[in-house]
Design an enzyme around this catalytic site. Structure first.
Site, PDB file in Angstrom:
ATOM      1  N   PRO A 161       0.683  -1.159  -0.155  1.00  0.00           N
ATOM      2  CG  PRO A 161      -0.169  -1.069   2.356  1.00  0.00           C
ATOM      3  CD  PRO A 161       0.586  -1.971   1.183  1.00  0.00           C
TER       4      PRO A 161
ATOM      5  CE1 TYR B 124       2.079   9.417  -2.038  1.00  0.00           C
ATOM      6  CE2 TYR B 124       0.485  10.842  -2.961  1.00  0.00           C
ATOM      7  CZ  TYR B 124       0.836   9.883  -1.870  1.00  0.00           C
ATOM      8  OH  TYR B 124       0.113   9.815  -1.001  1.00  0.00           O
TER       9      TYR B 124
HETATM   10  P1  FAD Z   1     -11.564  -5.822  -5.010  1.00  0.00           P
HETATM   11  O1  FAD Z   1     -11.696  -4.352  -4.399  1.00  0.00           O
HETATM   12  O2  FAD Z   1     -10.610  -6.764  -4.326  1.00  0.00           O
HETATM   13  O3  FAD Z   1     -12.842  -6.205  -5.561  1.00  0.00           O
HETATM   14  C1  FAD Z   1     -12.839  -7.780  -5.932  1.00  0.00           C
HETATM   15  C2  FAD Z   1     -14.359  -7.973  -5.770  1.00  0.00           C
HETATM   16  O4  FAD Z   1     -14.387  -9.328  -6.418  1.00  0.00           O
HETATM   17  C3  FAD Z   1     -14.613  -8.079  -4.331  1.00  0.00           C
HETATM   18  O5  FAD Z   1     -15.795  -7.380  -4.227  1.00  0.00           O
HETATM   19  C4  FAD Z   1     -14.858  -9.521  -4.140  1.00  0.00           C
HETATM   20  O6  FAD Z   1     -15.909  -9.752  -3.265  1.00  0.00           O
HETATM   21  C5  FAD Z   1     -15.299 -10.059  -5.379  1.00  0.00           C
HETATM   22  N1  FAD Z   1     -14.902 -11.670  -5.741  1.00  0.00           N
HETATM   23  C6  FAD Z   1     -13.912 -12.228  -5.208  1.00  0.00           C
HETATM   24  N2  FAD Z   1     -14.098 -13.541  -5.676  1.00  0.00           N
HETATM   25  C7  FAD Z   1     -15.103 -13.533  -6.466  1.00  0.00           C
HETATM   26  C8  FAD Z   1     -15.883 -14.805  -7.110  1.00  0.00           C
HETATM   27  N3  FAD Z   1     -15.241 -15.977  -6.826  1.00  0.00           N
HETATM   28  N4  FAD Z   1     -17.066 -14.485  -7.640  1.00  0.00           N
HETATM   29  C9  FAD Z   1     -17.605 -13.227  -7.477  1.00  0.00           C
HETATM   30  N5  FAD Z   1     -17.175 -12.240  -6.942  1.00  0.00           N
HETATM   31  C10 FAD Z   1     -15.686 -12.396  -6.384  1.00  0.00           C
HETATM   32  N6  FAD Z   1      -4.825   0.202  -1.980  1.00  0.00           N
HETATM   33  C11 FAD Z   1      -4.539   1.605  -1.888  1.00  0.00           C
HETATM   34  O7  FAD Z   1      -4.020   2.124  -2.808  1.00  0.00           O
HETATM   35  N7  FAD Z   1      -4.152   2.290  -0.472  1.00  0.00           N
HETATM   36  C12 FAD Z   1      -4.843   1.482   0.576  1.00  0.00           C
HETATM   37  O8  FAD Z   1      -4.525   1.952   1.741  1.00  0.00           O
HETATM   38  C13 FAD Z   1      -4.946   0.182   0.486  1.00  0.00           C
HETATM   39  N8  FAD Z   1      -5.670  -0.450   1.299  1.00  0.00           N
HETATM   40  C14 FAD Z   1      -6.248  -1.686   1.306  1.00  0.00           C
HETATM   41  C15 FAD Z   1      -6.122  -2.637   2.317  1.00  0.00           C
HETATM   42  C16 FAD Z   1      -6.732  -3.829   2.055  1.00  0.00           C
HETATM   43  C17 FAD Z   1      -7.099  -4.945   3.450  1.00  0.00           C
HETATM   44  C18 FAD Z   1      -6.885  -4.505   0.859  1.00  0.00           C
HETATM   45  C19 FAD Z   1      -7.235  -6.008   0.669  1.00  0.00           C
HETATM   46  C20 FAD Z   1      -6.334  -3.496  -0.313  1.00  0.00           C
HETATM   47  C21 FAD Z   1      -6.189  -2.373  -0.002  1.00  0.00           C
HETATM   48  N9  FAD Z   1      -5.595  -1.476  -1.055  1.00  0.00           N
HETATM   49  C22 FAD Z   1      -5.260  -0.143  -0.874  1.00  0.00           C
HETATM   50  C23 FAD Z   1      -5.772  -2.221  -2.422  1.00  0.00           C
HETATM   51  C24 FAD Z   1      -7.180  -1.542  -3.195  1.00  0.00           C
HETATM   52  O9  FAD Z   1      -7.950  -1.597  -2.082  1.00  0.00           O
HETATM   53  C25 FAD Z   1      -7.365  -2.436  -4.354  1.00  0.00           C
HETATM   54  O10 FAD Z   1      -6.043  -2.304  -5.091  1.00  0.00           O
HETATM   55  C26 FAD Z   1      -8.626  -2.260  -4.860  1.00  0.00           C
HETATM   56  O11 FAD Z   1      -9.697  -2.722  -4.111  1.00  0.00           O
HETATM   57  C27 FAD Z   1      -8.587  -2.898  -6.159  1.00  0.00           C
HETATM   58  O12 FAD Z   1      -9.824  -3.178  -6.665  1.00  0.00           O
HETATM   59  P2  FAD Z   1     -10.648  -4.199  -7.567  1.00  0.00           P
HETATM   60  O13 FAD Z   1     -11.929  -4.005  -7.707  1.00  0.00           O
HETATM   61  O14 FAD Z   1      -9.413  -4.629  -8.433  1.00  0.00           O
HETATM   62  O15 FAD Z   1     -10.496  -5.516  -6.402  1.00  0.00           O
HETATM   63  C1  DHB Z   2      -3.706   5.809   2.373  1.00  0.00           C
HETATM   64  C2  DHB Z   2      -3.105   4.415   2.115  1.00  0.00           C
HETATM   65  C3  DHB Z   2      -1.928   4.306   1.695  1.00  0.00           C
HETATM   66  O1  DHB Z   2      -1.211   3.238   1.298  1.00  0.00           O
HETATM   67  C4  DHB Z   2      -1.207   5.615   1.375  1.00  0.00           C
HETATM   68  O2  DHB Z   2       0.114   5.338   0.818  1.00  0.00           O
HETATM   69  C5  DHB Z   2      -1.723   6.664   1.390  1.00  0.00           C
HETATM   70  C6  DHB Z   2      -2.946   6.652   2.112  1.00  0.00           C
HETATM   71  C7  DHB Z   2      -5.016   5.858   3.042  1.00  0.00           C
HETATM   72  O3  DHB Z   2      -5.658   4.714   3.293  1.00  0.00           O
HETATM   73  O4  DHB Z   2      -5.474   6.843   3.446  1.00  0.00           O
END
Ligand code: FAD
Ligand code: DHB
Length: 394
Positions: A294, A385
């Site tokens: 992250p 950034y």
């Molecule tokens: P996701 O948001 O993971 O969405 C995938 C979706 O698919 C989910 O809703 C899931 O339930 C669904 N799914 C999974 N398997 C199946 C299936 N078999 N059938 C149907 N649906 C399914 N990024 C940042 O930039 N800053 C942060 O602070 C940060 N904190 C994070 C904290 C956590 C705990 C996590 C896990 C990630 C974090 N990230 C952060 C990363 C960021 O949230 C993700 O990159 C972003 O959510 C990606 O979006 P996405 O839609 O690709 O995947």
């Molecule tokens: C947040 C998370 C990050 O990883 C970051 O680099 C900056 C902000 C956030 O959750 O706000």
């Protein structure tokens, strides 16, 4: 069931793709394993690059973000008892980032796509696997109340995150995975207290990394580096606030307002890239194809840049029968993914405590001193950034 584009997962990437396609008259069906409330309640990312903000505006879901989001023109880096501000517009010819939570973006996309436009999302409907992805009619096999059904599609988008089934439907010899794990995690707290400073603080400290972020002028998000096997149960709110203050320069530590947690969670750090992102008529996007640690807030922003490329490729194919953009999707998306993965890895290495080695620590301090003392160094941090540009894709 039949649709033009079957989407697995209703996180930000699945919802944004469905919304952009809907605006061009292309039918989609999203299958999501969790409930709507669960998806909407997840606390995750908070910093939006300009490219993603522009894409949300193109999706006609940027109105509340533009009203309520906080425009940030810089960040602070704390090390060796100092605080250095990095000015983004100065080093990137005017670029800024937006602080607006993933929770809010998800809410805005759901409202526009489902509640207002009548877009179809089947919640609590897990996909099981993708079949026939190398034919003209790929199928998603899914579970509906214990019964196996199939969704026949022209295209399938695997937007189902790291643990999803889309990537796992590909035979191992057709996909290459690149991976790195890190020997620590992040313990995060969300609390309704005013942020310690107007802009984010990334802190390198001998006790470990700390990050002061926010969601609004009254809601703060803080993280501290923790052991990989640490548990939320090991931390009281007071213990969290004490450790955070230890890791900040004295003036900032004094300004921390404490309060009860709204949420506390631990995130492991992980770099992962799958290559390629296209398999016949199955496309991977967002966390389904790659994960970054992250540090630097790139995960959500990479999901958006994938959807920028993928939406254009699918629109060109559905509307003009063009296949050239579909052919270019994987390479174009991955070029940006690799650069952001490199930045997240480097920025993580610069700010975290890996071990007790004093030489490594002095190298980090010296690198931070060099970077913040040089216009070239400040530019390197700023341009990564705020987000590297999207390639023209038409
Ligand atoms: P996701 O948001 O993971 O969405 C995938 C979706 O698919 C989910 O809703 C899931 O339930 C669904 N799914 C999974 N398997 C199946 C299936 N078999 N059938 C149907 N649906 C399914 N990024 C940042 O930039 N800053 C942060 O602070 C940060 N904190 C994070 C904290 C956590 C705990 C996590 C896990 C990630 C974090 N990230 C952060 C990363 C960021 O949230 C993700 O990159 C972003 O959510 C990606 O979006 P996405 O839609 O690709 O995947
Ligand atoms: C947040 C998370 C990050 O990883 C970051 O680099 C900056 C902000 C956030 O959750 O706000």
């Amino acid at each position: 069931m039949r649709t033009q584009v079957g989407i697995i997962g209703s996180g930000p990437s699945g919802l944004l793709l469905a919304r952009l396609l809907h605006l061009q008259g292309i039918d989609t069906v999203i299958l999501e394993s969790r409930s709507r409330e669960y998806v909407e309640g997840r606390i995750r990312a908070g910093v939006i690059e300009q490219g993603m903000a522009d894409l949300l505006r193109e999706a006609k879901t940027g109105e509340r973000m533009d009203r309520e989001g906080l425009v940030h023109r810089g960040i602070n880096i704390a090390f060796d008892g100092r605080l250095e501000r990095i000015d983004f517009p100065k080093h990137t010819s005017g670029k800024v980032v937006m602080v607006y939570g993933q929770t809010e973006i998800t809410h805005d996309l759901m409202k526009a796509h489902i509640d207002e436009a009548g877009g179809i999302v089947h919640y609590e409907t897990p996909a099981i696997r993708v079949e026939d992805y190398d034919t003209d009619h790929p199928r998603i096999i899914y579970d509906r109340s214990g019964e196996q059904k199939e969704l026949i599609c022209d295209f399938v988008a695997g937007c189902d995150g790291y643990h999803g089934v889309a990537r796992k439907s590909i035979p191992a010899d057709k996909i290459t995975n690149f991976e790195r794990t890190y020997p620590f995690g992040w313990l995060g707290i969300l609390s309704d207290v005013p942020p310690v400073k107007e802009e984010l603080i990334y802190a390198n400290h001998e006790r470990g990394f700390a990050l002061c972020s926010m969601r609004s002028h009254t809601r703060s998000r803080y993280y501290i580096q923790c052991k990989l096997d640490d548990k939320v149960e090991n931390w009281t709110d007071d213990a969290f606030w004490d450790e955070l203050r230890h890791r900040l320069p004295p003036e900032e530590a004094e300004n921390v307002t404490t309060g009860p947690r709204l949420e506390m969670s631990i995130t492991p750090l992980h770099s992962f890239i799958a290559e390629p992102l296209r398999f016949g008529r199955l496309f991977l996007a967002g966390d389904a194809g790659h994960i970054v640690p992250p540090t630097g807030a790139k995960g959500l922003n990479l999901a958006a840049s994938d959807i920028y490329y993928l939406s254009r490729a699918l629109i060109a194919s559905c509307q003009e029968k063009r296949t050239d953009l579909l052919d270019r999707y994987s390479d174009a998306a991955l070029r940006r993914v690799w650069k952001a993965t490199r930045f997240s890895w480097w920025y993580t290495s610069l700010l975290h405590k890996y071990d007790d080695d004093v030489m490594s620590r002095r190298m980090q301090i010296s690198e931070l001193d060099y970077l913040t003392g040089s216009a070239a160094g400040r530019t390197v941090i700023s341009e990564n950034y705020v987000g590297l540009p999207y390639e023209a894709f038409e």
